[in-house]
Write a protein that holds these residues in place. Sequence first.
Motif, short mmCIF file in Angstrom:
data_model
loop_
_atom_site.label_atom_id
_atom_site.label_comp_id
_atom_site.label_asym_id
_atom_site.label_seq_id
_atom_site.Cartn_x
_atom_site.Cartn_y
_atom_site.Cartn_z
N ILE A 121 52.13 37.38 49.42
CA ILE A 121 51.79 36.96 50.77
C ILE A 121 51.26 38.19 51.49
O ILE A 121 51.92 39.24 51.52
N ALA A 122 50.04 38.10 52.02
CA ALA A 122 49.45 39.22 52.74
C ALA A 122 49.49 38.95 54.24
O ALA A 122 49.09 37.87 54.69
N MET A 123 49.98 39.91 55.01
CA MET A 123 49.91 39.84 56.47
C MET A 123 48.87 40.88 56.89
O MET A 123 49.13 42.09 56.82
N THR A 124 47.71 40.42 57.29
CA THR A 124 46.58 41.33 57.50
C THR A 124 45.61 40.78 58.54
O THR A 124 45.55 39.57 58.78
N GLY A 125 44.87 41.72 59.13
CA GLY A 125 43.80 41.33 60.03
C GLY A 125 42.45 41.33 59.32
O GLY A 125 41.45 40.86 59.86
N GLY A 126 42.46 41.83 58.09
CA GLY A 126 41.22 41.86 57.29
C GLY A 126 41.12 40.64 56.41
O GLY A 126 41.53 40.69 55.23
N LEU A 127 40.60 39.59 56.91
CA LEU A 127 40.60 38.32 56.18
C LEU A 127 39.68 38.32 54.97
O LEU A 127 39.81 37.46 54.10
#
Length: 323
Positions: A121-127
Amino acid sequence: MNYPEQARRTIRIEIEELESLQTRIGDSFASAIATLLRALEKRGKIIVCGVGKSGNIGQKLAATLNSTGATTVCLNVGDALHGDLGVIDPGDIALLLSYSGETTELLSLLPHLKRLDLPIIAMTGGLSSTLARHADHVLDVQVSKEACPLNLAPTSSTTAMLVLGDALAMVLLEARGFQAEDFAKLHPGGSLGRALLTRVSDVMRSGEQLALVQPDCTVSQALEAMTKARAGAAIVANADGTLAGVFTHGDFVRAFQRNHAISDLPVSGFMTRNPISIQADKLAAEVLATLEKVRIDDLVVLDAERRPVGLVDTQDLTRLHLL
């Protein structure tokens, strides 16, 4: 310079970014929760990784998850590449935090997590980032601007990550059916732990410490019972044992101010009918919640048949360090 206004500006920007974040929570969030649930049901761990400010947010998220019964390990990326990958077991799940999604140290860990067959699971602003492309689920924490006047220091972005992490932990808590009693077992220390582990029956006054009278009892007799029990209130019970009301020291003072000749009158004429009450088997934490809502000093305790069996005095809660 107007420092308070600058502070308000910072807060406004972060609130606006959180409002935007709220609108973007959807299917990917639901899928991530479902995957986390499956892992935890099989006694797997959540492996949280982040670098820099994201790593700090990851540590807080790991602490929140652990405190709500979801076994979580915060894995240092550098240490992971030098032996700490051994903490990972089959059935675990990885939660990786990186605002850009291109953090070099974190990306170096990806091949090893893939080799171990961990869902990511990635939590990121770089979609469209490398991290997002290799993740099974992507949680979007993108912000339009930082609250930093230079738009450089991570502020809005870390707040978004922190709040989404809290949302993840709280939804997961509800989905697992985690209750106050479960929380208490993990927080035995301090007043919170005591309140969550203690029942109303453990802190109530009963027996000789309980002033219990009938409706036809006089005010004078009620006061005598209160004095004998060293209590600030007397519970008034009907002949069948059910609750009729409560007569407090405050009730007496108010009545006496209106009429000094009340000593020989029935207490039923001055008692509070239908007083606020609580069941004896409830947690003491519920007493505290009730007292926060209403300003009273004494709480009547009832059994399953709604017969008065005790009284909780706020002074006792202070003495027991529950307040």
